[in-house]
Design a protein around this motif. Structure first.
Motif, short mmCIF file in Angstrom:
data_model
loop_
_atom_site.label_atom_id
_atom_site.label_comp_id
_atom_site.label_asym_id
_atom_site.label_seq_id
_atom_site.Cartn_x
_atom_site.Cartn_y
_atom_site.Cartn_z
N TYR A 187 -12.79 40.32 4.10
CA TYR A 187 -12.18 40.77 3.56
C TYR A 187 -13.04 40.65 1.94
O TYR A 187 -13.98 41.20 1.13
CB TYR A 187 -11.39 41.33 2.81
CG TYR A 187 -10.31 42.15 3.59
CD1 TYR A 187 -10.02 43.16 4.27
CD2 TYR A 187 -8.32 41.81 3.82
CE1 TYR A 187 -9.90 44.09 4.45
CE2 TYR A 187 -7.92 42.00 5.40
CZ TYR A 187 -8.30 43.40 5.17
OH TYR A 187 -7.22 44.19 5.77
N PHE A 188 -14.17 39.38 2.15
CA PHE A 188 -14.13 38.65 1.05
C PHE A 188 -15.25 38.53 1.68
O PHE A 188 -15.62 37.12 1.24
CB PHE A 188 -13.92 38.34 -0.16
CG PHE A 188 -12.54 39.54 -0.77
CD1 PHE A 188 -12.58 40.44 -1.52
CD2 PHE A 188 -10.90 39.20 -0.25
CE1 PHE A 188 -11.57 41.23 -2.51
CE2 PHE A 188 -10.10 39.90 -0.16
CZ PHE A 188 -10.65 41.21 -1.82
N TYR B 93 -12.47 36.14 4.74
CA TYR B 93 -13.82 36.43 4.36
C TYR B 93 -14.36 37.37 4.77
O TYR B 93 -15.37 38.21 4.59
CB TYR B 93 -14.19 35.05 5.70
CG TYR B 93 -14.51 33.59 4.47
CD1 TYR B 93 -15.96 33.86 3.32
CD2 TYR B 93 -14.12 32.70 4.78
CE1 TYR B 93 -15.78 32.57 2.38
CE2 TYR B 93 -13.95 31.37 3.56
CZ TYR B 93 -15.22 32.16 2.69
OH TYR B 93 -15.84 31.09 1.53
N LEU C 125 -21.17 38.90 -14.48
CA LEU C 125 -19.75 39.88 -13.66
C LEU C 125 -19.81 40.54 -14.76
O LEU C 125 -18.96 41.93 -14.90
CB LEU C 125 -18.80 38.97 -12.88
CG LEU C 125 -18.02 40.07 -11.89
CD1 LEU C 125 -17.97 41.00 -11.66
CD2 LEU C 125 -16.84 38.73 -11.78
N GLU D 274 -23.21 33.88 -13.26
CA GLU D 274 -22.63 34.64 -12.42
C GLU D 274 -21.36 35.48 -12.81
O GLU D 274 -21.35 36.41 -12.48
CB GLU D 274 -22.49 34.05 -11.14
CG GLU D 274 -21.01 33.01 -10.37
CD GLU D 274 -21.93 31.59 -10.65
OE1 GLU D 274 -21.50 31.09 -9.77
OE2 GLU D 274 -23.44 31.56 -11.57
N ASP E 127 -16.69 37.47 -4.20
CA ASP E 127 -15.81 38.70 -4.59
C ASP E 127 -14.92 38.67 -4.75
O ASP E 127 -14.52 39.66 -5.42
CB ASP E 127 -16.12 38.45 -2.63
CG ASP E 127 -17.34 39.43 -2.50
OD1 ASP E 127 -18.07 39.51 -3.20
OD2 ASP E 127 -18.27 39.41 -1.21
N LEU E 128 -13.65 37.47 -4.97
CA LEU E 128 -12.72 37.58 -4.76
C LEU E 128 -12.66 37.79 -6.53
O LEU E 128 -11.69 38.93 -7.15
CB LEU E 128 -12.19 36.36 -4.82
CG LEU E 128 -11.46 36.16 -3.10
CD1 LEU E 128 -10.42 35.09 -3.13
CD2 LEU E 128 -9.77 37.02 -2.95
N GLN F 123 -5.23 43.60 0.69
CA GLN F 123 -6.04 43.08 0.11
C GLN F 123 -5.55 43.01 -1.67
O GLN F 123 -5.58 41.79 -1.88
CB GLN F 123 -7.13 43.87 -0.43
CG GLN F 123 -7.87 43.94 1.05
CD GLN F 123 -9.08 44.63 0.95
OE1 GLN F 123 -10.07 44.87 0.19
NE2 GLN F 123 -9.86 46.21 1.62
N ARG G 291 -14.12 39.24 -8.74
CA ARG G 291 -15.34 40.28 -9.19
C ARG G 291 -14.22 41.47 -8.47
O ARG G 291 -14.30 42.07 -9.14
CB ARG G 291 -16.84 40.30 -8.16
CG ARG G 291 -17.07 41.75 -8.39
CD ARG G 291 -18.46 42.36 -7.86
NE ARG G 291 -19.28 41.28 -7.85
CZ ARG G 291 -19.96 40.03 -7.49
NH1 ARG G 291 -19.51 39.90 -5.72
NH2 ARG G 291 -20.95 39.79 -7.67
N SER G 292 -13.63 41.55 -7.74
CA SER G 292 -12.23 42.16 -7.31
C SER G 292 -11.08 42.02 -7.50
O SER G 292 -10.78 43.31 -8.22
CB SER G 292 -11.73 42.06 -5.46
OG SER G 292 -13.23 42.37 -4.86
N GLY H 226 -18.66 37.37 0.87
CA GLY H 226 -19.16 37.13 -0.54
C GLY H 226 -18.30 35.44 -0.99
O GLY H 226 -18.78 34.90 -2.22
N LYS I 65 -15.33 33.36 -3.36
CA LYS I 65 -14.93 33.10 -4.52
C LYS I 65 -15.33 34.20 -6.09
O LYS I 65 -14.66 34.45 -6.13
CB LYS I 65 -15.31 32.25 -5.06
CG LYS I 65 -13.79 30.40 -4.51
CD LYS I 65 -13.91 29.12 -5.23
CE LYS I 65 -15.73 29.18 -6.38
NZ LYS I 65 -14.68 27.08 -7.23
#
Length: 217
Positions: A62-63, A60, A138, A134, A69-70, A24, A72-73, A65, A67
């Protein structure tokens, strides 16, 4: 071809041998590279998978959601350590809330020298948030609101202990004013560069002088 998780791309064998946490981290490094080069709008999951050396299906996994999700992480990886450090400092503090507030502000100014990843992600938040609500949300939920909540808690406890004037934490905008110079100092460093941005030490001293006078009982 649409950017979906069903493409039949393949990954190098080395990716399958990585522990989940390392994999990750590898993906997030690749995502930051992709965001830096193409911006949030232009970044593609397939390109991130290629940079990371993994299949798009695994990406996908791991993430799920995509882009956001990426992104945000990646933001969490930069912000969470600072927030956790601030909470550790506050939770274990035994002195006056005035001294605690000084220490928290010192912590904020100390982080103005951003790492490359933080610089890239903050710049994207600033430049693309108006196009992508979004990203604005965030920023509010992951960065701004937790910091505001902690600032209010410290001032509220300080008022109860007699370190600050009564009711200060209930004044609209106070927590924002406590944070704004630290955040603006970071923005100036990104815009002007460290050689031309105002001195972080001078800003910190002026900031503390103003707020501690304003909060005095």
């Amino acid at each position: 071809m649409t950017d979906t998780p069903h493409d039949s791309d393949t990954a190098p064998a080395r990716a399958s041998r990585l522990p989940s946490a390392e994999r990750q981290a590898q993906i997030l490094d690749a995502a930051v590279e992709e965001f830096a080069e193409r911006g949030f709008a232009g970044a593609r999951m397939a390109a991130v998978a290629t940079r990371a050396g993994v299949t798009k299906g695994l990406l996908y996994h791991y993430f799920p959601g995509g882009k956001l999700d990426l992104f945000r992480s990646a933001i969490a990886g930069c912000v969470n350590p600072l927030l956790e450090e601030a909470h550790r400092l506050a939770d274990g503090f035994t002195g006056s809330r005035r001294t605690l507030l000084e220490s928290l502000i010192d912590l904020g100014y100390g982080r103005q020298e951003m790492e490359a990843r933080e610089h890239i992600l903050m710049k994207l938040l600033l430049t693309e948030a108006d196009r992508f609500p979004e990203l604005s949300e965030l920023y509010r939920t992951a960065m701004l609101q937790p910091a505001l909540d902690l600032a209010r808690q410290v001032v509220e406890a300080g008022s109860a202990a007699g370190d600050f004037r009564p009711g200060a934490a209930d004044e609209p905008g106070l927590a924002h004013v406590l944070l704004a110079p630290v955040l603006m100092g970071s923005v100036w460093r990104m815009m002007l560069g460290p050689d031309h941005a105002p001195s972080a030490t001078a800003m910190r001293d002026a900031h503390l002088d103003l707020i501690l006078r304003g909060l005095a009982p």
